[in-house]
Scaffold this motif. Structure first.
Motif, mmCIF file in Angstrom:
data_model
loop_
_atom_site.group_PDB
_atom_site.id
_atom_site.type_symbol
_atom_site.label_atom_id
_atom_site.label_comp_id
_atom_site.label_asym_id
_atom_site.label_seq_id
_atom_site.Cartn_x
_atom_site.Cartn_y
_atom_site.Cartn_z
ATOM 1 N N MET A 1 0.844 -1.188 0.000
ATOM 2 C CA MET A 1 0.000 0.000 0.000
ATOM 3 C C MET A 1 0.891 1.255 0.000
ATOM 4 S SD MET A 1 -2.905 1.131 2.789
ATOM 5 C CE MET A 1 -3.806 -0.392 2.561
ATOM 6 N N ALA A 2 0.868 1.999 -1.106
ATOM 7 C CA ALA A 2 1.707 3.195 -1.237
ATOM 8 C C ALA A 2 0.830 4.439 -1.096
ATOM 9 C CB ALA A 2 2.417 3.190 -2.587
ATOM 10 N N TYR A 3 1.235 5.314 -0.207
ATOM 11 C CA TYR A 3 0.484 6.542 0.002
ATOM 12 C C TYR A 3 0.913 7.600 -1.027
ATOM 13 C CZ TYR A 3 -1.013 4.648 4.504
ATOM 14 O OH TYR A 3 -1.552 3.875 5.491
ATOM 15 N N ALA A 4 -0.076 8.345 -1.522
ATOM 16 C CA ALA A 4 0.195 9.306 -2.591
ATOM 17 C C ALA A 4 -0.430 10.662 -2.293
ATOM 18 C CB ALA A 4 -0.356 8.777 -3.912
ATOM 19 N N ASP A 5 0.261 11.696 -2.711
ATOM 20 C CA ASP A 5 -0.319 13.039 -2.809
ATOM 21 C C ASP A 5 -0.832 13.160 -4.235
ATOM 22 O OD1 ASP A 5 -0.733 15.810 -3.223
ATOM 23 O OD2 ASP A 5 0.689 16.304 -1.626
ATOM 24 N N ALA A 6 -2.129 13.384 -4.392
ATOM 25 C CA ALA A 6 -2.773 13.265 -5.710
ATOM 26 C C ALA A 6 -2.551 14.447 -6.630
ATOM 27 C CB ALA A 6 -4.265 13.023 -5.539
ATOM 28 N N CYS A 7 -1.915 15.519 -6.152
ATOM 29 C CA CYS A 7 -1.578 16.615 -7.073
ATOM 30 C C CYS A 7 -0.597 17.590 -6.424
ATOM 31 C CB CYS A 7 -2.826 17.376 -7.523
ATOM 32 S SG CYS A 7 -2.518 18.494 -8.907
ATOM 33 N N ARG A 26 9.080 11.973 0.828
ATOM 34 C CA ARG A 26 9.534 10.761 1.510
ATOM 35 C C ARG A 26 9.527 10.963 3.024
ATOM 36 N NH1 ARG A 26 15.541 8.428 0.673
ATOM 37 N NH2 ARG A 26 15.964 10.264 1.945
ATOM 38 N N ALA A 27 9.988 12.143 3.451
ATOM 39 C CA ALA A 27 9.982 12.444 4.883
ATOM 40 C C ALA A 27 8.554 12.553 5.429
ATOM 41 C CB ALA A 27 10.744 13.743 5.137
ATOM 42 N N CYS A 28 7.610 12.874 4.547
ATOM 43 C CA CYS A 28 6.207 13.007 4.956
ATOM 44 C C CYS A 28 5.477 11.670 4.981
ATOM 45 C CB CYS A 28 5.475 13.954 4.005
ATOM 46 S SG CYS A 28 5.944 15.690 4.167
ATOM 47 N N GLY A 29 6.163 10.600 4.543
ATOM 48 C CA GLY A 29 5.522 9.286 4.537
ATOM 49 C C GLY A 29 4.810 8.945 3.246
ATOM 50 N N LEU A 30 5.131 9.677 2.172
ATOM 51 C CA LEU A 30 4.484 9.459 0.875
ATOM 52 C C LEU A 30 5.438 8.732 -0.067
ATOM 53 C CD1 LEU A 30 3.006 13.053 0.539
ATOM 54 C CD2 LEU A 30 1.738 10.996 1.175
ATOM 55 N N GLU A 31 4.875 7.918 -0.953
ATOM 56 C CA GLU A 31 5.693 7.167 -1.906
ATOM 57 C C GLU A 31 5.377 7.512 -3.355
ATOM 58 O OE1 GLU A 31 5.999 2.869 -0.720
ATOM 59 O OE2 GLU A 31 4.681 3.572 0.873
ATOM 60 N N ILE A 32 4.283 8.215 -3.582
ATOM 61 C CA ILE A 32 3.891 8.599 -4.941
ATOM 62 C C ILE A 32 3.461 10.067 -4.921
ATOM 63 C CG2 ILE A 32 2.292 8.185 -6.853
ATOM 64 C CD1 ILE A 32 1.930 5.319 -5.810
ATOM 65 N N LEU A 33 3.891 10.814 -5.943
ATOM 66 C CA LEU A 33 3.402 12.168 -6.169
ATOM 67 C C LEU A 33 2.816 12.237 -7.572
ATOM 68 C CD1 LEU A 33 6.360 14.398 -4.851
ATOM 69 C CD2 LEU A 33 4.207 13.882 -3.668
ATOM 70 N N VAL A 34 1.657 12.833 -7.712
ATOM 71 C CA VAL A 34 1.113 13.117 -9.040
ATOM 72 C C VAL A 34 1.482 14.560 -9.350
ATOM 73 C CG1 VAL A 34 -0.942 13.240 -10.480
ATOM 74 C CG2 VAL A 34 -0.777 11.494 -8.689
ATOM 75 N N ALA A 192 -7.058 4.995 3.360
ATOM 76 C CA ALA A 192 -7.612 4.394 2.138
ATOM 77 C C ALA A 192 -7.554 5.389 0.981
ATOM 78 C CB ALA A 192 -9.041 3.929 2.389
ATOM 79 N N ALA A 193 -7.897 6.638 1.268
ATOM 80 C CA ALA A 193 -7.873 7.662 0.218
ATOM 81 C C ALA A 193 -6.446 7.911 -0.279
ATOM 82 C CB ALA A 193 -8.481 8.959 0.752
ATOM 83 N N LEU A 194 -5.477 7.849 0.621
ATOM 84 C CA LEU A 194 -4.079 8.049 0.218
ATOM 85 C C LEU A 194 -3.583 6.898 -0.662
ATOM 86 C CD1 LEU A 194 -2.610 9.391 3.584
ATOM 87 C CD2 LEU A 194 -2.868 10.676 1.451
ATOM 88 N N SER A 195 -4.250 5.762 -0.608
ATOM 89 C CA SER A 195 -3.857 4.599 -1.414
ATOM 90 C C SER A 195 -4.578 4.536 -2.754
ATOM 91 C CB SER A 195 -4.155 3.309 -0.635
ATOM 92 O OG SER A 195 -3.513 3.310 0.621
ATOM 93 N N THR A 196 -5.512 5.433 -2.981
ATOM 94 C CA THR A 196 -6.327 5.370 -4.200
ATOM 95 C C THR A 196 -5.492 5.515 -5.467
ATOM 96 O OG1 THR A 196 -8.313 6.169 -3.101
ATOM 97 C CG2 THR A 196 -8.167 6.541 -5.473
ATOM 98 N N VAL A 197 -4.528 6.452 -5.462
ATOM 99 C CA VAL A 197 -3.740 6.708 -6.677
ATOM 100 C C VAL A 197 -3.016 5.441 -7.134
ATOM 101 C CG1 VAL A 197 -1.712 7.930 -7.590
ATOM 102 C CG2 VAL A 197 -3.491 9.183 -6.341
ATOM 103 N N GLU A 198 -2.516 4.669 -6.187
ATOM 104 C CA GLU A 198 -1.829 3.426 -6.562
ATOM 105 C C GLU A 198 -2.766 2.525 -7.368
ATOM 106 O OE1 GLU A 198 -0.775 0.821 -3.337
ATOM 107 O OE2 GLU A 198 0.977 0.074 -4.407
ATOM 108 N N GLY A 199 -4.021 2.438 -6.952
ATOM 109 C CA GLY A 199 -4.994 1.639 -7.685
ATOM 110 C C GLY A 199 -5.289 2.217 -9.058
#
Length: 211
Positions: A1-7, A26-34, A192-199
């Motif tokens: 489960m990768a957490y993302a900032d969606a924009c 990365r320091a914020c705990g996020l693995e994906i940026l859009v 769950a919302a932070l994982s949506t982008v990965e899906g």
């Protein structure tokens, strides 16, 4: 489960490079940026191209979606109720955004069902929760609370975006949980919302169908 900032909006829209945003993410705990500018992988953070679409009509949106790169996420600015319903059923749309700016009835139960059926995510933009004050902020909180009620009933996906133009605008997962709690979102719902982008990205790796 990768957490993302969606924009996020790196340079030239913002003042920070994609690599610098990724380092802070990365320091914020996020693995994906859009990202609206640039893509790649920096410091273990995947930066994905995001295409912002602002169309006057659903036909304008469909035309822009067809021109979007295959590997990009398509984020469409919302409008009135008829516009949103049409856009949500347009193939190739990944995210409907700007919900705090649309008319109160611009996203109703019909739109919620359509978003759930087509697996289009609805963006929770954290920027106005940080930048706005007083009545304007209360209005945004009320709009997000309405969306949350619909989401719990119809189960369309949420995604969460800082819409950061600077590294200082990024928010940690902990901060996102705190901000979203202001309109009643539970910690598990935020995760769950932070994982949506990965899906959504997994879906992009399949076949995009544009009707």
């Amino acid at each position: 489960m990768a957490y993302a900032d969606a924009c996020v909006h790196p340079y030239p829209s913002g003042d920070t490079s994609p690599a610098r945003l990724a380092l802070e993410a990365r320091a914020c705990g996020l693995e994906i940026l859009v990202s609206t500018a640039g893509a790649g992988e920096y410091f273990g953070v995947r930066v994905v191209k995001g295409v912002l679409v602002r169309g006057r009509t659903p036909r304008d949106v469909a035309r822009s979606v067809r021109r979007a790169p295959q590997d990009a996420l398509v984020l469409v600015e919302g409008g009135d109720d008829g516009f949103n319903r049409a856009v949500l059923s347009t193939g190739g749309v990944d995210v409907l955004r700007g919900m705090h700016r649309v008319p109160r009835r611009g996203f109703d139960f019909v739109a919620a069902k359509t978003a759930a059926d087509h697996r289009v995510a609805v963006e929770i933009d954290l920027a106005p929760l940080v930048a706005c004050h007083g009545r304007t902020r209360q209005k945004v909180l009320g709009r997000y609370a309405d969306l949350l009620g619909l989401q719990r009933k119809y189960a369309f996906p949420f995604c969460i975006a800082s819409n950061a133009h600077s590294v200082l605008d990024l928010r940690s997962v902990h901060d996102m949980v705190g901000l979203c709690s202001l309109f009643g979102m539970e910690k598990d719902e935020v995760h769950a919302a932070l994982s949506t982008v990965e899906g959504l990205l997994d879906r992009e790796e399949q076949v995009r169908v544009v009707e």
